[in-house]
Structure formats: structure tokens, C-alpha cells
Design a protein around this motif. Structure first.
Motif, mmCIF file in Angstrom:
data_model
loop_
_atom_site.group_PDB
_atom_site.id
_atom_site.type_symbol
_atom_site.label_atom_id
_atom_site.label_comp_id
_atom_site.label_asym_id
_atom_site.label_seq_id
_atom_site.Cartn_x
_atom_site.Cartn_y
_atom_site.Cartn_z
ATOM 1 N N ARG A 11 19.060 16.622 86.086
ATOM 2 C CA ARG A 11 19.993 17.525 85.438
ATOM 3 C C ARG A 11 20.876 16.773 84.449
ATOM 4 N NH1 ARG A 11 23.965 20.279 89.492
ATOM 5 N NH2 ARG A 11 22.132 20.610 90.760
ATOM 6 N N LEU A 13 22.471 14.802 81.595
ATOM 7 C CA LEU A 13 22.142 14.704 80.186
ATOM 8 C C LEU A 13 22.171 13.260 79.759
ATOM 9 C CD1 LEU A 13 24.222 17.330 78.228
ATOM 10 C CD2 LEU A 13 21.740 17.214 78.454
ATOM 11 N N ASP A 177 18.333 13.444 75.174
ATOM 12 C CA ASP A 177 18.312 14.917 75.202
ATOM 13 C C ASP A 177 18.988 15.515 73.975
ATOM 14 O OD1 ASP A 177 17.069 15.175 77.764
ATOM 15 O OD2 ASP A 177 18.951 14.437 78.625
ATOM 16 N N VAL A 363 26.901 21.992 79.159
ATOM 17 C CA VAL A 363 25.440 21.923 79.272
ATOM 18 C C VAL A 363 25.069 21.206 80.562
ATOM 19 C CG1 VAL A 363 23.330 20.972 78.276
ATOM 20 C CG2 VAL A 363 25.058 21.989 76.777
ATOM 21 N N GLN A 364 25.697 20.049 80.777
ATOM 22 C CA GLN A 364 25.353 19.266 81.961
ATOM 23 C C GLN A 364 25.651 20.031 83.251
ATOM 24 O OE1 GLN A 364 25.247 14.902 82.310
ATOM 25 N NE2 GLN A 364 27.127 15.126 83.457
ATOM 26 N N VAL A 367 22.602 23.057 83.702
ATOM 27 C CA VAL A 367 21.159 22.956 83.529
ATOM 28 C C VAL A 367 20.343 23.263 84.786
ATOM 29 C CG1 VAL A 367 20.938 21.608 81.441
ATOM 30 C CG2 VAL A 367 21.400 20.468 83.616
ATOM 31 N N ASP A 371 17.297 26.124 80.919
ATOM 32 C CA ASP A 371 16.514 25.013 80.430
ATOM 33 C C ASP A 371 17.386 24.061 79.621
ATOM 34 O OD1 ASP A 371 14.061 23.699 79.459
ATOM 35 O OD2 ASP A 371 14.759 24.551 77.581
ATOM 36 N N LYS A 372 17.193 22.769 79.866
ATOM 37 C CA LYS A 372 18.040 21.733 79.254
ATOM 38 C C LYS A 372 17.992 21.759 77.718
ATOM 39 C CE LYS A 372 18.447 17.225 81.318
ATOM 40 N NZ LYS A 372 17.814 15.910 81.473
ATOM 41 N N ALA A 375 19.657 24.774 76.270
ATOM 42 C CA ALA A 375 21.103 24.712 76.473
ATOM 43 C C ALA A 375 21.745 23.784 75.447
ATOM 44 C CB ALA A 375 21.415 24.244 77.890
#
Ligand code: FAD
Length: 452
Positions: A11, A13, A177, A363-364, A367, A371-372, A375
Motif C-alpha cells: 500500500r 507509496l 508510483d 492516496v497512501q 489505496v 487502485d494505486k 488514486a
């Protein structure tokens, strides 16, 4: 089934920052503070800053505090406030008539104070760039930085959640990412985001040049007196202006002399940007300010025999239509290189850093639900929407405020009340930025976007 630790790792980032200038450093500190993994890629062999001053306004310091209090501590460790002088109010910016109206006045009547503007308590403190860098770097773990890595390009690793592939000049690669381009005015990441044939990928000459120098304070004080030497002043007149403020604990005076650069400043070929500095002499500066008043001419006389002339480039002529492409974004001068007449280019980059850190933390934190890749892309789109108007306004206003200082802005000319009103309005828009408002806008953008 995955254990919790592996899940957390997946998960997490991982961000690549291109460029270890002030904005890159501050962004890295903000991300680390939020437990986001980050690696910074700097083309030079070490961190480098020029021997010149930089000052931060209130908005920048407040954003720094929200990014990581250590950044504020670093600034405070090296910042030189305006001098404390009992019977005169300090923390004001002062504009003087540096131009000598009557060249036949051989007495050299002193320049007139045109107007002053309160900049807030310790509102505009000068820092020696190299000293500030030294303080900031103390907070960057050495494994976070890779030196000698010149960014060339990057590509998407595919749409199934693969990280991006970043390529460097030496043939090496890295994964991330998201990629944040903090690679400054000549940004290579900007070329990737906007296209190599897009004029917005390159900065353009503003037709102003700047001569910069640091002058030992003991020499200055003898000529200007303590008050002028130890407090920020701006000497203004037709076609030129000269701000100065103390740095390095008041041992040096930072002087910037702005003049017209009439000829073009060639950039080399269209896909590269040539040197933005050229050697110059004190005599050349003296020619610009010949016939100006005694304060300005005596400051010029204190400049070293040889100094640098900087072409002032910015993105005014061709503003970036976006700061983002997929999982790549621009921050600081890479996004919006501005002429330095508001003294706020770095400061507005600090605001970018705060916006990015806030969004990437979202975002972190999310997730496991979304989806990473998607996001990250959503977060960067919100960043672009929220940050672009204000930062591009700075680029525009920096050009206009130069015209105000130089008595040629149509709405203000030599009406000092109008000049002051206009400068106040613009400065306050910068200094008293509604940071909570920005955060709320980012927050609601994220809430809208994250909805299924
Ligand atoms: P930079 O500081 O330019 O850093 C970019 C970094 O990226 C560099 O380390 C570079 O080596 C690296 N890099 C470049 N390309 C690559 C690549 N391809 N791969 C890897 N690394 C790369 N702002 C203020 O707020 N207050 C002031 O008082 C002030 N005064 C100024 C006075 C003058 C005369 C000028 C010209 C500017 C002034 N500014 C001021 C503006 C301020 O200097 C800039 O906004 C600020 O330095 C931008 O920081 P940055 O990190 O975005 O870019």
C-alpha cells in the motif's frame, strides 16, 4: 493470503523527486514526515546553491510549518530579520526614489522615501542560500538522495498498477508510483509533461537582467548608515530598481540590481537552455545607474569589480497549460518559473509542496480501497486544478510589479499612492494566503474524486 505487514508495504507509496533544489528538498521533508517513501534524484554531484540571498514571506513560513516544523527551524537558524532599532519601526519594506530627479543638483540630495509597507513581524527575513541549504540537508537521510542522476524521461509501467520507470542520463533506471519534477526553471520533466516542441516547455527572456552580489556589512554601514544597511529597502526609478536586505546574521548585504536587457538572450538550440548567467563588471552596473541618487551610486561603488549578470527568464510568455501528465507532475520553478520581483518564487513552490504532500498522504491512506495508479492520477489532477491559477498569477504579477517599481505601469506611473495601493494589494494576496482555504479545496476535490 497476505499478512498485514506485506499488505502495508504494498500500500505504501514510493515517490521520485527529480531535483534537489529548495522545492525538492522541502517536498522530500514533507513526504518523509508523512511516512511516505521518497527518493530524490539530483543531477549534480552534491547539493549546491549560489552565494546569494533569498527571503521568505509569511505564507511560505506557514506552509513550511505544516510540512514539517524542522523546515521552519532551518530557516530560523539562518534568517536575518530586519534590524531592531529603537526609534524607527522595523519589519517594513521601504521604497525609495533611487533616481536622481535633478542631475544638476551636485549636492546629491538624498533619495526620498516614497512609501513603506508593513511586512508582518519578522515578515521578510533574508537567508544566505548556501547556509539555508546546509541546514535543510541535515534533515535528509543520506539514503534518500541519489546524486549524479540526471533525469532523461520516464514511462508508465502499464495499467495494471505497475510503478513508473524513470531513466537517467547514465543509463540507470528507477521505479516510482509518482514522479515530481522539482528540476527548476530549465526543467526536463516539464518537457516530458508538455512536449519538447511546445514553447511552454521552455522559459523565455523577460528582458530584464539582474546583477547580484553580497557586500560586507561593515563597508555598507559606513556609507548607508545603520538603519538603511540593516533594513530592507528598494530603490526605484525608470528602467531599473535595486532592492537590498541583510543576510548571514547581518554580516553581508544582499544586493540585486535589476536593469533592462534590451538585446535578446540566446538560449542555444530550442531543446536546450543555454547559460542564464554571464560575467559582468561593476562598471556596467555603474553605467545603468549613472545619474541616480547618492544611495544607489554608493551601493554600486561597493560592488565587487567582477560579478554575475543574470538573464531573468520566466514562463510568462508561454504558461504551462497543465502541471500534470498521468503520474508525473511539476512543482516549483519547473511548473511556474517567475521573475523575482515579488521575492516569492521559492515561497509559492513551498505552497506546491504542501498541496502535494497533503494529497499524497490521502492516496497512501486510501489505496486499500482504490487502485494505486488511479488514486495518484486523481490526486495530481486536483493538485493541478488548485495550484495552477495562483502560481500563474504570481508569474504575471511579478512582471507587472516590476513595471510599477519602474514607473511605467499604466495605472500607477509616478502616483505614489496608487503604486502603494497596487503593491499592497498584490503583496497581501501573496503573504496572507488562505492556506486553510487551499487545504479545504484539496480536501473536497479529493472527496468528490474518491467517491465510487
Ligand atoms: P532550483 O532551485 O532551480 O532547483 C532545481 C534542482 O534540480 C537543481 O538542484 C538542479 O541541479 C536539479 N536538476 C535540474 N535538472 C535536472 C535533471 N534533469 N535531473 C536531475 N536534477 C535536475 N524566491 C523567493 O521566494 N524569495 C526571494 O527572495 C527570491 N529571490 C530571487 C532573486 C533572484 C535574482 C532570482 C533569479 C530568483 C529569486 N527567487 C526568490 C526565486 C527562487 O530562487 C526560485 O523560485 C527557487 O530557487 C526555485 O526552486 P526550485 O527547487 O523549484 O528550483
Amino acid at each position: 493470503s497476505m499478512d498485514a505487514k506485506t499488505q502495508t508495504e504494498q500500500r505504501r507509496l514510493h515517490i521520485a523527486i527529480v531535483g534537489g533544489g529548495i522545492v525538492g528538498l522541502i517536498t522530500a521533508m514533507g513526504l518523509l514526515k508523512r511516512n511516505i517513501s521518497v527518493k530524490m534524484y539530483e543531477q549534480s554531484r552534491s547539493f549546491r546553491e549560489i552565494g546569494a540571498g533569498v527571503a521568505f514571506t509569511a505564507n511560505a513560513l506557514q506552509c513550511m510549518a505544516r510540512l514539517d516544523q524542522s523546515i521552519v527551524d532551518a530557516v530560523n537558524a539562518v534568517a536575518t530579520p530586519n534590524g531592531e532599532i529603537a526609534d524607527k519601526p522595523n519589519d517594513h519594506l521601504r521604497w525609495h526614489d533611487g533616481f536622481h530627479w535633478d542631475p544638476s543638483d551636485i549636492q546629491g540630495t538624498d533619495d526620498k522615501l516614497l512609501f513603506t509597507l508593513y511586512s508582518g513581524y519578522k515578515g521578510f527575513q533574508g537567508c544566505h542560500r548556501a547556509h539555508l541549504l546546509d541546514e535543510l540537508v541535515k534533515h535528509i537521510p543520506s539514503d534518500v538522495v541519489d546524486f549524479g542522476k540526471r533525469f532523461v524521461d520516464c514511462e508508465d509501467g502499464g495499467d495494471d498498477g505497475q510503478p513508473m520507470l524513470v531513466r537517467f542520463h547514465d543509463g540507470s533506471t528507477a521505479h516510482a508510483d509518482a514522479v515530481i519534477g522539482c528540476d527548476g526553471i530549465k526543467s526536463k520533466v516539464r518537457q516530458l509533461v508538455l512536449g519538447v516542441d511546445n514553447p511552454a516547455s521552455y522559459p523565455h527572456f523577460s528582458h530584464k537582467v539582474a546583477y547580484r552580489a553580497l557586500v560586507p556589512m561593515d563597508k555598507v554601514e559606513r556609507v548607508l548608515g545603520t538603519f538603511k544597511a540593516r533594513n530592507q529597502h528598494m530603490h526605484v526609478g525608470p528602467g531599473a530598481h535595486l532592492p537590498h536586505f541583510p543576510v548571514a546574521g547581518g554580516t553581508l548585504l544582499n544586493v540585486v540590481a535589476f536593469a533592462d536587457g534590451l538585446e535578446d538572450w540566446p538560449l542555444g538550440d530550442t531543446h536546450g537552455v543555454g547559460n542564464m548567467t554571464a560575467p559582468a563588471t561593476r562598471e556596467q552596473v555603474a553605467d545603468v545607474f549613472r545619474g541616480w541618487g547618492p544611495t544607489v551610486t554608493s551601493i554600486v561603488a561597493l560592488l565587487p569589480d567582477n560579478l554575475d549578470r543574470w538573464g531573468i527568464f520566466d514562463t510568462y510568455d508561454h504558461p504551462a497549460p497543465t502541471y500534470v501528465k498521468g503520474r508525473v507532475c511539476l512543482a516549483g520553478d519547473a511548473a511556474h518559473a517567475s521573475a523575482p520581483h515579488h521575492g516569492a518564487g521559492a515561497g509559492i513552490g513551498v505552497e506546491d509542496a504542501l498541496a502535494l504532500c497533503m494529497l499524497l498522504e490521502k492516496v497512501q491512506g486510501s489505496v486499500d480501497r482504490v487502485d494505486k495508479c488511479a488514486a495518484v492520477e486523481r490526486a495530481l489532477r486536483i493538485y493541478d486544478r488548485v495550484r495552477r491559477p495562483r502560481s500563474q498569477w504570481l508569474v504575471q504579477s511579478s512582471r507587472e510589479v516590476c513595471d510599477i517599481y519602474e514607473w511605467k505601469h499604466p495605472g500607477t506611473l509616478t502616483s505614489w499612492n496608487k503604486c502603494l495601493a497596487e503593491i499592497t494589494k498584490r503583496s497581501h494576496k501573496l503573504w496572507y494566503f488562505d492556506i486553510d482555504g487551499m487545504m479545504a479545496e484539496l480536501e473536497s476535490g479529493w472527496a468528490d474524486n474518491a467517491a465510487p
